[in-house]
Design a protein around this motif. Structure first.
Motif, PDB file in Angstrom:
ATOM      1  N   SER A   1     -44.538   0.794   8.949  1.00 47.35           N
ATOM      2  CA  SER A   1     -43.757   0.965   7.719  1.00 47.35           C
ATOM      3  C   SER A   1     -42.843   2.175   7.800  1.00 47.35           C
ATOM      4  CB  SER A   1     -44.712   1.117   6.524  1.00 47.35           C
ATOM      5  OG  SER A   1     -45.469  -0.045   6.318  1.00 47.35           O
ATOM      6  N   ALA A   2     -43.363   3.280   8.364  1.00 45.20           N
ATOM      7  CA  ALA A   2     -42.549   4.493   8.468  1.00 45.20           C
ATOM      8  C   ALA A   2     -41.351   4.272   9.387  1.00 45.20           C
ATOM      9  CB  ALA A   2     -43.404   5.655   8.967  1.00 45.20           C
ATOM     10  N   CYS A   3     -41.558   3.559  10.503  1.00 44.40           N
ATOM     11  CA  CYS A   3     -40.440   3.266  11.407  1.00 44.40           C
ATOM     12  C   CYS A   3     -39.427   2.330  10.752  1.00 44.40           C
ATOM     13  CB  CYS A   3     -40.964   2.659  12.704  1.00 44.40           C
ATOM     14  SG  CYS A   3     -41.788   3.833  13.802  1.00 44.40           S
ATOM     15  N   GLN A   4     -39.920   1.348   9.989  1.00 41.14           N
ATOM     16  CA  GLN A   4     -39.001   0.453   9.282  1.00 41.14           C
ATOM     17  C   GLN A   4     -38.166   1.224   8.266  1.00 41.14           C
ATOM     18  OE1 GLN A   4     -41.741  -2.681   7.902  1.00 41.14           O
ATOM     19  NE2 GLN A   4     -40.567  -4.096   9.149  1.00 41.14           N
ATOM     20  N   LEU A   5     -38.797   2.192   7.611  1.00 39.11           N
ATOM     21  CA  LEU A   5     -38.067   3.007   6.638  1.00 39.11           C
ATOM     22  C   LEU A   5     -36.911   3.737   7.307  1.00 39.11           C
ATOM     23  CD1 LEU A   5     -37.739   4.397   3.867  1.00 39.11           C
ATOM     24  CD2 LEU A   5     -39.477   6.055   4.614  1.00 39.11           C
ATOM     25  N   PHE A   6     -37.169   4.355   8.451  1.00 39.70           N
ATOM     26  CA  PHE A   6     -36.103   5.065   9.151  1.00 39.70           C
ATOM     27  C   PHE A   6     -35.097   4.099   9.753  1.00 39.70           C
ATOM     28  CE2 PHE A   6     -38.120   9.246   8.947  1.00 39.70           C
ATOM     29  CZ  PHE A   6     -36.996  10.044   8.849  1.00 39.70           C
ATOM     30  N   GLY A   7     -35.571   2.927  10.173  1.00 34.01           N
ATOM     31  CA  GLY A   7     -34.628   1.931  10.670  1.00 34.01           C
ATOM     32  C   GLY A   7     -33.634   1.538   9.598  1.00 34.01           C
ATOM     33  N   ALA A   8     -34.125   1.376   8.354  1.00 28.71           N
ATOM     34  CA  ALA A   8     -33.227   1.046   7.245  1.00 28.71           C
ATOM     35  C   ALA A   8     -32.300   2.215   6.928  1.00 28.71           C
ATOM     36  CB  ALA A   8     -34.045   0.673   6.011  1.00 28.71           C
ATOM     37  N   TYR A   9     -32.844   3.433   6.980  1.00 28.84           N
ATOM     38  CA  TYR A   9     -32.035   4.627   6.696  1.00 28.84           C
ATOM     39  C   TYR A   9     -30.876   4.764   7.691  1.00 28.84           C
ATOM     40  CZ  TYR A   9     -30.814   9.606   6.836  1.00 28.84           C
ATOM     41  OH  TYR A   9     -30.134  10.802   6.868  1.00 28.84           O
ATOM     42  N   LEU A  10     -31.146   4.452   8.952  1.00 32.28           N
ATOM     43  CA  LEU A  10     -30.144   4.632   9.993  1.00 32.28           C
ATOM     44  C   LEU A  10     -29.284   3.389  10.223  1.00 32.28           C
ATOM     45  CD1 LEU A  10     -32.499   6.431  12.526  1.00 32.28           C
ATOM     46  CD2 LEU A  10     -30.572   7.490  11.367  1.00 32.28           C
ATOM     47  N   SER A  11     -29.644   2.270   9.588  1.00 33.58           N
ATOM     48  CA  SER A  11     -28.955   1.014   9.863  1.00 33.58           C
ATOM     49  C   SER A  11     -27.524   1.012   9.341  1.00 33.58           C
ATOM     50  CB  SER A  11     -29.715  -0.149   9.222  1.00 33.58           C
ATOM     51  OG  SER A  11     -29.000  -1.361   9.386  1.00 33.58           O
ATOM     52  N   PRO A  12     -26.585   0.465  10.133  1.00 31.56           N
ATOM     53  CA  PRO A  12     -25.208   0.313   9.648  1.00 31.56           C
ATOM     54  C   PRO A  12     -25.046  -0.904   8.745  1.00 31.56           C
ATOM     55  CG  PRO A  12     -25.369  -0.497  11.891  1.00 31.56           C
ATOM     56  CD  PRO A  12     -26.725   0.053  11.541  1.00 31.56           C
ATOM     57  N   VAL A  13     -26.095  -1.726   8.621  1.00 28.93           N
ATOM     58  CA  VAL A  13     -26.025  -2.930   7.787  1.00 28.93           C
ATOM     59  C   VAL A  13     -26.357  -2.543   6.346  1.00 28.93           C
ATOM     60  CG1 VAL A  13     -26.933  -5.254   7.417  1.00 28.93           C
ATOM     61  CG2 VAL A  13     -26.718  -4.345   9.745  1.00 28.93           C
ATOM     62  N   ASN A  14     -25.403  -2.668   5.450  1.00 29.47           N
ATOM     63  CA  ASN A  14     -25.578  -2.197   4.080  1.00 29.47           C
ATOM     64  C   ASN A  14     -26.757  -2.865   3.382  1.00 29.47           C
ATOM     65  OD1 ASN A  14     -23.391  -0.453   4.260  1.00 29.47           O
ATOM     66  ND2 ASN A  14     -21.927  -1.959   3.490  1.00 29.47           N
ATOM     67  N   GLU A  15     -26.931  -4.182   3.631  1.00 29.47           N
ATOM     68  CA  GLU A  15     -28.017  -4.881   2.952  1.00 29.47           C
ATOM     69  C   GLU A  15     -29.382  -4.319   3.345  1.00 29.47           C
ATOM     70  OE1 GLU A  15     -24.890  -8.158   3.801  1.00 29.47           O
ATOM     71  OE2 GLU A  15     -25.580  -6.279   4.693  1.00 29.47           O
ATOM     72  N   LEU A  16     -29.515  -3.945   4.598  1.00 28.87           N
ATOM     73  CA  LEU A  16     -30.775  -3.384   5.067  1.00 28.87           C
ATOM     74  C   LEU A  16     -30.952  -1.954   4.569  1.00 28.87           C
ATOM     75  CD1 LEU A  16     -33.283  -3.956   6.724  1.00 28.87           C
ATOM     76  CD2 LEU A  16     -32.077  -3.135   8.755  1.00 28.87           C
ATOM     77  N   SER A  17     -29.895  -1.177   4.598  1.00 31.44           N
ATOM     78  CA  SER A  17     -29.965   0.204   4.121  1.00 31.44           C
ATOM     79  C   SER A  17     -30.366   0.264   2.650  1.00 31.44           C
ATOM     80  CB  SER A  17     -28.612   0.889   4.321  1.00 31.44           C
ATOM     81  OG  SER A  17     -28.644   2.215   3.855  1.00 31.44           O
ATOM     82  N   ALA A  18     -29.908  -0.725   1.866  1.00 33.02           N
ATOM     83  CA  ALA A  18     -30.202  -0.744   0.439  1.00 33.02           C
ATOM     84  C   ALA A  18     -31.674  -0.983   0.146  1.00 33.02           C
ATOM     85  CB  ALA A  18     -29.357  -1.811  -0.250  1.00 33.02           C
ATOM     86  N   LEU A  19     -32.435  -1.412   1.151  1.00 33.15           N
ATOM     87  CA  LEU A  19     -33.850  -1.709   0.939  1.00 33.15           C
ATOM     88  C   LEU A  19     -34.755  -0.502   1.179  1.00 33.15           C
ATOM     89  CD1 LEU A  19     -33.989  -5.224   2.600  1.00 33.15           C
ATOM     90  CD2 LEU A  19     -34.136  -4.698   0.169  1.00 33.15           C
TER      91      LEU A  19
END
Length: 538
Positions: free
Chosen positions: A158-176
């Motif tokens: 979960s912690a890695c997914q959180l940072f993956g979303a934080y660093l993602s260039p995909v807006n839909e993923l970052s918004a999660l």
């Protein structure tokens, strides 16, 4: 994503057989190697844009399907009274009913391994800045392992997914990010295994999750919550006895330090992960307790909590350079501060040393009392001299940030280490700067050195950075602002010309502007610096 990588990606990378190029490369009229599921060109820019015309599911399609699932769950979290059926999401390898009680029960099987790996690869280039200490190759293998005995615990996923979303260039993923944060907080709260066989691994993964959560919270200006996560991590590494690994007198703490609770490491890599977990927690604790002046969570002088473990090697090095069986250590931090030679030369060890110097300098500055008695003044001066010598001794052995063949990751880490050492000197000599010209000179020299470091690297090569840098740059800015005020109000010539000091402040402000969009904490430090400069100009 590194902007430099994005620019480089437009170069042709090889010709593929006719008709096998992906749609994205055809539209951009560049060569495509035709690799599935992501070609080389798209992999270097935006993997989610890679798609093929033969009807196979593209990464973009898969990603959007997964995002739709997570958006549904986010809607459920925001509106718990909604009667729509919930998605049940389990960690890989778990039984379907083992977590039916969880308040955040999004099934991790619905978020595919491919999606998680995509998120993890977004996180990987910056992972060390955010405190990732696990061996990369071992962790990557555990993600795809078919054995439930090897798979990562939900807390670290979960912690890695959180940072993956934080660093993602995909807006839909970052918004999660709010949904991922909620999941990570829940998984971390239930992260320790009750099975003694898995306890050691669950401790490692829980500590890693706490470290990542702390950094994420600090990035977003939630310092109190971040410090709570640090205190949890400290409790776990001390409770598990990681601070007594290879201690000379470890037998004296058997039954008190917690070493009897967990199984011994099965390999040099596993022992290395435990050692690195300890030192990464030390770094975080030292930096952020110094930042707000609060007491340390680790009583370094108390025998039970004193750190006797050896200095760490860098992650991935234990398979090539493991500690000989005969290696033992004791009073690791005390010996360093007393300027005894040691073998702590890895980048992680240097980072830990710099953080400790920063913490000790901050603590000593707060202890100073101009009215202390002779005995206390003598002890203070001795501690001051030892710490000043330790700072001066480490500076020449730090690798240069402009060394040949350095990766961007190494440059970013070295920039943090160098800056911690310079700011430690600023804090230490700040005690006497008003009455001692030598200390004032030392402070200005250190502040100038921080600015020179920033000039020597391409800051736009790494738009994400350890959030503690916002605090360090703020301290440096205050040095110049104080000198500017003295120059303006007294008209007494100072060591540095007024224009040079103004330029230095403006350059640090411009540096913080690069990182502020991705960090509320750095944005706050930026606004404080701007306000201070505005006050001078009034």
């Amino acid at each position: 994503m590194d902007t430099s990588v994005a620019h480089m990606s437009r170069a042709p990378i090889g010709r593929s057989p006719k008709g096998t190029a992906c749609i994205n490369c055809r539209q951009r009229k560049i060569r495509c190697d035709g690799k599935r599921p992501v070609c080389g060109s798209c992999s270097a820019t935006l993997p989610s844009a890679c798609r093929y015309s033969d009807g196979s599911a593209s990464v973009d399609q898969l990603l959007r399907e997964e995002i739709a699932i997570l958006e549904t769950r986010l809607q459920q979290l925001e509106h718990p009274s909604d009667p729509s059926p919930s998605l049940t999401l389990q960690p890989a390898g778990s039984s379907s009913g083992s977590r039916s009680h969880a308040p955040l029960n999004v099934s991790r099987k619905a978020v595919s391994t491919a999606l998680f790996l995509m998120e993890f690869h977004s996180f990987l280039p910056y992972s060390f800045e955010f405190g990732f200490f696990l061996d990369h190759s071992r962790f990557a293998a555990s993600i795809v392992s078919s054995s439930s005995q090897d798979q990562p615990f939900p807390s670290i996923l979960s912690a890695c997914q959180l940072f993956g979303a934080y660093l993602s260039p995909v807006n839909e993923l970052s918004a999660l990010q709010p949904a991922f944060l909620a999941q990570a907080l829940y998984d971390t709260s239930t992260g320790l295994s009750r099975d003694p066989v898995h306890l050691a691994r669950s401790i490692l993964h829980s500590v890693q999750a706490e470290v990542l959560l702390a950094q994420y919270l600090f990035i977003n200006g939630r310092a109190l919550e971040g410090k709570y996560r640090i205190s949890n991590a400290v409790s776990m590494v001390l409770g598990a006895g990681f601070h007594k690994i290879r201690a000379t007198d470890a037998y004296a703490f058997h039954g008190r330090a917690g070493t009897h609770l967990i199984s011994p490491p099965m390999s040099p890599e596993e022992e290395g992960e435990r050692i690195n977990a300890l030192w990464q927690v030390v770094i975080l604790n030292a930096c952020w307790t110094a930042a707000d002046g609060s007491p340390s969570n680790i009583a370094y002088e108390v025998p039970e909590s004193r750190i006797d473990a050896p200095w760490p090697l860098d992650s991935g090095s234990y398979s090539q350079t493991s500690f000989p069986e005969s290696v033992q250590s004791s009073r690791t931090i005390q010996n360093f501060l007393s300027n005894y030679p040691d073998n702590g030369h890895s980048l992680l060890a240097l980072h830990a040393k710099a953080a400790i110097l920063f913490e000790r300098a901050s603590s000593l500055q707060r202890q100073y009392n101009p009215n202390m008695n002779l005995a206390d003044a003598t002890r203070f001066q001795q501690t001051f001299n030892n710490l000043n010598n330790a700072i001066n001794n480490i500076a020449p052995i730090l690798p240069s940030v402009t060394g040949p063949n350095l990766s961007r990751e190494t440059i970013r880490r070295l920039l943090v280490v160098h800056t911690l050492c310079r700011v430690a000197s600023i804090l230490l000599h700040g005690t006497f700067e008003d009455q001692d010209r030598a200390s004032n000179t030392q402070i200005l020299t250190a502040a100038e050195s921080v600015v020179m470091l920033l000039h020597s690297v391409n800051l736009r090569d790494f738009p994400f950075i350890d959030p503690i840098m916002g605090h360090l740059w703020s301290i440096t800015t205050n040095v110049f602002i104080k000198e500017i005020k003295v120059n303006i109000t007294t008209r007494v010539p100072r060591r540095l010309p007024l224009k040079d000091m103004m330029d230095s402040v403006e350059f640090i402000v411009a540096t913080m502007q690069i990182f502020a969009p991705n960090s509320s904490f750095i944005e706050t430090q930026l606004n404080l610096a701007r306000q201070a400069m505005a006050n001078i100009r009034q």
